[in-house]
Each structure stands twice: as C-alpha cells, then as structure tokens.
Design an enzyme around this catalytic site. Structure first.
Site, PDB file in Angstrom:
ATOM      1  N   LYS A 129      17.198 -11.477 -18.743  1.00  0.00           N
ATOM      2  CA  LYS A 129      18.684 -11.226 -18.257  1.00  0.00           C
ATOM      3  C   LYS A 129      19.680 -11.550 -19.435  1.00  0.00           C
ATOM      4  O   LYS A 129      20.839 -10.591 -19.291  1.00  0.00           O
ATOM      5  CB  LYS A 129      18.879 -12.296 -17.133  1.00  0.00           C
ATOM      6  N   LYS A 219       9.265  -2.191 -10.093  1.00  0.00           N
ATOM      7  CA  LYS A 219       9.429  -2.773  -8.915  1.00  0.00           C
ATOM      8  C   LYS A 219      10.549  -2.734  -8.142  1.00  0.00           C
ATOM      9  O   LYS A 219      11.639  -2.114  -8.560  1.00  0.00           O
ATOM     10  CB  LYS A 219       9.037  -4.314  -9.451  1.00  0.00           C
ATOM     11  N   LYS A 222      16.662  -5.564  -6.153  1.00  0.00           N
ATOM     12  CA  LYS A 222      18.050  -5.215  -5.826  1.00  0.00           C
ATOM     13  C   LYS A 222      18.861  -5.025  -6.866  1.00  0.00           C
ATOM     14  O   LYS A 222      19.878  -4.346  -6.890  1.00  0.00           O
ATOM     15  CB  LYS A 222      18.405  -6.497  -4.765  1.00  0.00           C
TER      16      LYS A 222
HETATM   17  P1  ATP Z   1      16.654  -9.024  -8.802  1.00  0.00           P
HETATM   18  O1  ATP Z   1      16.735  -7.718  -8.862  1.00  0.00           O
HETATM   19  O2  ATP Z   1      18.036  -9.792  -8.808  1.00  0.00           O
HETATM   20  O3  ATP Z   1      15.723  -9.799  -9.755  1.00  0.00           O
HETATM   21  P2  ATP Z   1      14.730  -9.151  -6.671  1.00  0.00           P
HETATM   22  O4  ATP Z   1      15.057  -7.777  -5.856  1.00  0.00           O
HETATM   23  O5  ATP Z   1      13.643  -8.914  -7.656  1.00  0.00           O
HETATM   24  O6  ATP Z   1      15.921  -9.352  -7.235  1.00  0.00           O
HETATM   25  P3  ATP Z   1      14.399 -12.058  -6.221  1.00  0.00           P
HETATM   26  O7  ATP Z   1      15.493 -12.544  -5.490  1.00  0.00           O
HETATM   27  O8  ATP Z   1      14.076 -12.061  -7.497  1.00  0.00           O
HETATM   28  O9  ATP Z   1      14.272 -10.215  -5.592  1.00  0.00           O
HETATM   29  O10 ATP Z   1      13.111 -12.363  -5.300  1.00  0.00           O
HETATM   30  C1  ATP Z   1      13.062 -12.901  -4.080  1.00  0.00           C
HETATM   31  C2  ATP Z   1      11.557 -13.041  -3.781  1.00  0.00           C
HETATM   32  O11 ATP Z   1      11.089 -11.726  -3.504  1.00  0.00           O
HETATM   33  C3  ATP Z   1      10.724 -13.595  -4.861  1.00  0.00           C
HETATM   34  O12 ATP Z   1       9.559 -14.510  -4.507  1.00  0.00           O
HETATM   35  C4  ATP Z   1       9.917 -12.226  -5.335  1.00  0.00           C
HETATM   36  O13 ATP Z   1       8.754 -12.640  -5.888  1.00  0.00           O
HETATM   37  C5  ATP Z   1       9.930 -11.260  -4.221  1.00  0.00           C
HETATM   38  N1  ATP Z   1       9.935 -10.131  -4.514  1.00  0.00           N
HETATM   39  C6  ATP Z   1      11.133  -9.471  -5.040  1.00  0.00           C
HETATM   40  N2  ATP Z   1      10.771  -8.051  -5.237  1.00  0.00           N
HETATM   41  C7  ATP Z   1       9.608  -8.007  -4.977  1.00  0.00           C
HETATM   42  C8  ATP Z   1       8.555  -6.699  -4.848  1.00  0.00           C
HETATM   43  N3  ATP Z   1       9.041  -5.725  -5.302  1.00  0.00           N
HETATM   44  N4  ATP Z   1       7.524  -6.677  -4.523  1.00  0.00           N
HETATM   45  C9  ATP Z   1       7.033  -8.136  -3.994  1.00  0.00           C
HETATM   46  N5  ATP Z   1       7.688  -9.191  -3.949  1.00  0.00           N
HETATM   47  C10 ATP Z   1       9.050  -9.018  -4.450  1.00  0.00           C
END
Ligand code: ATP
Ligand code: LTN
Length: 357
Positions: A129, A219, A222
């Site tokens: 990050k 992946k 958001k």
């Molecule tokens: P960012 O983009 O800000 O990293 P994110 O969309 O990856 O956010 P997080 O807030 O990091 O989401 O994750 C919240 C939870 O959702 C975590 O436990 C993470 O492992 C799970 N998660 C996030 N994206 C995925 C995905 N694409 N597939 C499976 N699990 C996910």
C-alpha cells in the site's frame, strides 16, 4: 496406546463454553462485494452457530487512509446494516463499532511499544500500500495498522484459565498480520506474565477466492476493480444482471473449470457453486453443450436471489437509524465488558498505577 488429547473436549464437564470467534471489516465502501461475502462474511454468519461471536466494523483502521467524515459515518452504518441483513443475529453475536470501545486504541499503543520498527516494516500489506501511495501519502497509522489489528484480537482472548482458543476467520492476505498478533501475544506473556491466549487464524481452505469479472486474473477488490468488474451486495438488480451477462469469458463455448485457460468461466463456476451449493462437476454436467448465455443467465438469477433479500433488509435497517444505533450500542456494551476487563489486567501487568476509587 494413550489417546491423544482432544483440545475441543478440554472444557467438557466444566462450563462447556463454546470457542470464541473475532473478526473485523473496514467500512471503506458504500457496499460490501461478492468477494467479501463469499470469502468472509458468509463464514461469519455460519460461525455464530458454534461460537461466541464478536464482529467489529473497524472504523479506526479505515482512517489509516484519508476518509471524508460524512462518508465514513454513513459507510460504518451501511456496513453494520449489511452484517445484520446477511444474517448476523444481534441476539447471539456481538456486532460493534471499533471506535465505540476505546480500549482497542489503548492496547494498540501498548503493543506498539513491544513491536520492533523493522518488524512492522516487514508487513507486506504495508509495503504494497505504501509503495502505491508514496511516502508523503502514507500515514504512520497505515504503518501501525497491523498492531491495531493485533489489539482488536487480543482484547477478546479469554482468560487463560478457560483455555479457549480465539478463532479469527480472515482471508489468506491476513495471515502475516495474524502471525504478528501471535508474536506480540507471546512477547507480552513472556515479559509480563501469561495474559493472552494465542489466537488461531481460521483461513477457510479453498474459500472461494473471487476474481474481477472483467479481469479474471485479478482479485475482485473494492479499491482495484472497475465498476464493471465488481458485484456489490447492494447493487440494483438490473445492473447486477448486466454485469454478469457481460463478464469476460473466452472465445470457446464449453462451461468447464480450467483456471489457466478459462479463468473467467472458472470464476463464474466458483461463484455459482458457492452460492447454490452445487459441486462444480455437477454444474459442468448441467451446462454441457448449452453455451455461455444460458449459464450466465441462470447464474445472474442465483446471484439476484441471494442478494435481493439482503439488499431489501439492509435498506429497511438504514431507514430506522435509531434502531440500528441501539443495536450497535448494545454490541459496544457487550464488547466493552470483555475489553475493559482485559485492559485492567494489562495495565496492572505493565506497571501502570491504578486510578483508585
Ligand atoms: P481492498 O480493495 O481495500 O483491499 P477488499 O475489497 O480486498 O479491499 P477487504 O476489506 O480487504 O476487501 O476484505 C474484507 C474481507 O473480504 C477479508 O476477509 C478478505 O479476505 C475478503 N475478501 C476480499 N476480497 C475477496 C475476494 N475477491 N475473494 C474472496 N475473499 C475476499
Ligand atoms: N485487516 C483486516 C480487517 C481487520 C481484522 C481485524 C480482521 C481489522 N481488525 C481483526 C480480523 C481480526 C482486513 O483487511 N480484512
């Protein structure tokens, strides 16, 4: 041969208290997405049946990157409402907002004083990050983020006498933060006496890792996905259906699982299988010879059937803010009971003078 001890049975015959679960999620989007739901939040709902559950909307973590105050307030409420709408039951699970329980920040300070500068600098999420944002855009809060996460978790590790493990369901990307949490717990115990039970990461094996609908190698996220690549839980039915119909596949026609050659179709199969509870081979057999169109149309229906009721319940909860705030106050009250007790012990062990009465 003597029987191996069964850790699960260790409190049988005493209070038989269930193990605890703790997890957190940041209120950094207007809606959770399909990856959050399948990779994490669905497990939260399931685990409340077998665990004493604590689920936290981590707003202190959210401000490690710049947030607009009004938006943060709104997103915190939307996050909590979605958890309830997905089936987290406030009568059984403790759902609360991190900033309502100031002990999180207090313990984070103390743990920060036990963390090496180099140790914190080795956290890969921080490195990723901060390298994207550059040093001037990177806050010290982002650097100490994993220490606050360790505090979140350790506040709820039950007293050593109970010997109950605390399970922390998280995605693979959080493994290193959980390792740091265990290291800090051990270090604290070593220096100040047994205080924390080491928590266990609960990384569901083969948990659906959901990828971006437009870039199936990346992946679903958001922060990184384009609007067309991500399915929000609170999305309107029309756009939701369209996004699935337009998901990237390949020039073939066969609905088969192949991570390398058919990443797009494979992602859709995973989503379908996880939501409907049908195995992937059964889905492949069902769609043999029928092409991508029918497959996507049916998948869109499955996604809509899952998320429409969640969306409706979320909107209803947000319509009555007072009720939602009451639920969160109740959660904060229950979380505080544990956190305050843990901090009394911690303060005493560290050597702070008690305030007297
Ligand atoms: P960012 O983009 O800000 O990293 P994110 O969309 O990856 O956010 P997080 O807030 O990091 O989401 O994750 C919240 C939870 O959702 C975590 O436990 C993470 O492992 C799970 N998660 C996030 N994206 C995925 C995905 N694409 N597939 C499976 N699990 C996910
Ligand atoms: N860093 C986590 C969110 C989080 C968390 C926690 C998860 C903050 N505190 C405590 C488990 C336990 C994430 O980004 N998913």
């Amino acid at each position: 041969m003597p029987e191996a001890p069964n850790p699960e049975a260790s409190d049988a015959g005493t209070t038989a208290a269930p193990p605890r679960v703790f997890s957190g999620i940041q209120p950094t989007a207007d809606s959770f997405h399909l990856g959050n739901y399948l990779g994490a939040l669905r497990q939260w709902v399931a685990m409340q049946d077998t665990h004493e559950a604590f689920y936290c909307v981590v707003d202190l973590h959210a401000i490690t990157v710049e947030q607009d105050p009004a938006q943060l307030r709104r997103r915190t409420k939307v996050a909590a409402a979605q958890l309830f709408a997905m089936g987290v039951d406030p009568a059984r699970a403790t759902v609360f907002v991190q900033s309502h329980v100031p002990e999180h920040a207090e313990l984070a300070w103390i743990l920060g004083c036990l963390t090496g500068f180099g140790e914190a600098g080795r956290m890969t999420q921080f490195k990723d990050k901060s390298s994207k944002q550059g040093t001037s855009g990177t806050s010290v809060g982002l650097f100490t983020y994993p220490i606050l996460q360790a505090a979140d978790i350790l506040l709820y590790t039950p007293e050593p006498v109970a010997g109950r493990p605390l399970r922390v369901p998280v995605g693979e990307d959080q493994r290193q933060h959980l390792e740091l949490t265990r290291t800090l717990a051990q270090r604290f115990n070593h220096r100040f006496g047994e205080t924390f039970v080491l928590p266990d990461a609960h990384i569901p094996e083969g948990a659906a890792k959901i990828t971006d609908l437009q870039e199936p190698a990346a992946k679903m996220s958001k922060s990184a996905s384009s609007p067309q690549g991500i399915i929000d839980v609170l999305e309107e039915p029309g756009p939701m259906r369209k996004k699935i119909m337009r998901a990237v596949t390949d020039t073939g026609t066969e609905v088969v699982y192949d991570e390398e050659k058919k990443a797009g179709v494979t992602n859709l199969l995973r989503i379908y299988s996880a939501l409907e509870g049908t195995s992937i081979p059964d889905l492949e057999a069902r769609y043999k010879g029928s092409g991508y169109g029918q497959f996507k149309k049916d998948l869109a229906q499955v996604v809509l059937d899952t998320f429409t009721p969640i969306r409706e319940r979320t909107l209803k909860l947000l319509d009555d803010e007072e009720h939602l705030e009451r639920l969160l106050a109740q959660g904060a009250g229950r979380a505080s009971e544990v956190a305050v007790r843990t901090m009394e012990t911690v303060r005493e062990r560290v050597g702070f003078v008690g305030r007297g009465r």
